[in-house]
Design an enzyme around this catalytic site. Sequence first.
Site, short mmCIF file in Angstrom:
data_model
loop_
_atom_site.label_atom_id
_atom_site.label_comp_id
_atom_site.label_asym_id
_atom_site.label_seq_id
_atom_site.Cartn_x
_atom_site.Cartn_y
_atom_site.Cartn_z
N LYS A 87 0.86 -1.19 0.00
CA LYS A 87 0.00 0.00 0.00
C LYS A 87 0.90 1.24 0.00
O LYS A 87 1.77 1.39 0.87
CB LYS A 87 -0.87 -0.04 1.25
CG LYS A 87 -2.12 0.79 1.17
CD LYS A 87 -2.98 0.47 2.39
CE LYS A 87 -4.26 1.24 2.40
NZ LYS A 87 -4.92 1.13 3.71
C1 E4P Z 1 -8.18 2.21 3.60
O1 E4P Z 1 -7.48 1.31 3.19
C2 E4P Z 1 -8.01 2.89 4.89
O2 E4P Z 1 -7.34 2.02 5.77
C3 E4P Z 1 -9.29 3.23 5.56
O3 E4P Z 1 -10.43 2.82 4.81
C4 E4P Z 1 -9.36 4.60 6.11
O4 E4P Z 1 -10.60 4.74 6.73
P1 E4P Z 1 -10.91 5.85 7.83
O5 E4P Z 1 -11.24 7.12 7.12
O6 E4P Z 1 -12.08 5.30 8.58
O7 E4P Z 1 -9.68 5.98 8.69
#
Ligand code: E4P
Length: 218
Positions: A87
């Site tokens: 990622k």
């Molecule tokens: C995506 O891969 C992120 O980890 C995540 O969806 C972020 O979500 P949040 O806005 O609830 O922190």
Amino acid sequence: MKFFIDTANLSEIQTAHDLGILDGVTTNPSLMAKEGISGKNNIYSHYKAICDIVSGDVSAEVISTDLEGMIREAEELVEIAPNIVIKIPMTEDGLKAIKKLSDEGIKTNCTLIFNAGQALLAAKAGATYVSPFLGRLDDIGHDGLELVSQITTIYRNYNIETEVLAASIRHTTHLLECAEIGADVATCPLKVFLQMLKHPLTDIGLAQFLADHKKMNG
Ligand code: E4P
């Protein structure tokens, strides 16, 4: 549509896996910190523990911000398990890292996507997944679902293979609207999956069926 769980909590991952609906996992450094995981060895062991539960793609996020560092981390992370996806944040160096990794056949998930231009660039660089954060856009008064829709349309126009991974999903309506739009993947906290399986009429109906059975059969 694939369902990923957005957490680093092993028990939540196991619960979603046991429901039989889980296709993968997304994590990020904040989610790892929430579980109290720190230090490279512990973080890598934790990814290994996640990959031992789930055979689908598991996104592990780099913490370097420079190209060299990202590539070095990616090369270490892919050694943990064959289902690790790297990622990488949408930055200039992130884009270069995605291109390099994709040329080497390493799967990537381009994270922190907040407009369609970013999503198009990530796809051009060869990202496996692109992660628009729809809930965070809603939080600042924008329309996160509109972004998911725009990216999905653009990718379809050009038969782009990068998968739209709708992220930062807050509730079941988000998830269902992403499904209507045709997003390839939704990553959600466990509570969204659990909310989705509940309906008061299901509970009332089941209680009635059991009561009627008991009346006749004791
Ligand atoms: C995506 O891969 C992120 O980890 C995540 O969806 C972020 O979500 P949040 O806005 O609830 O922190």
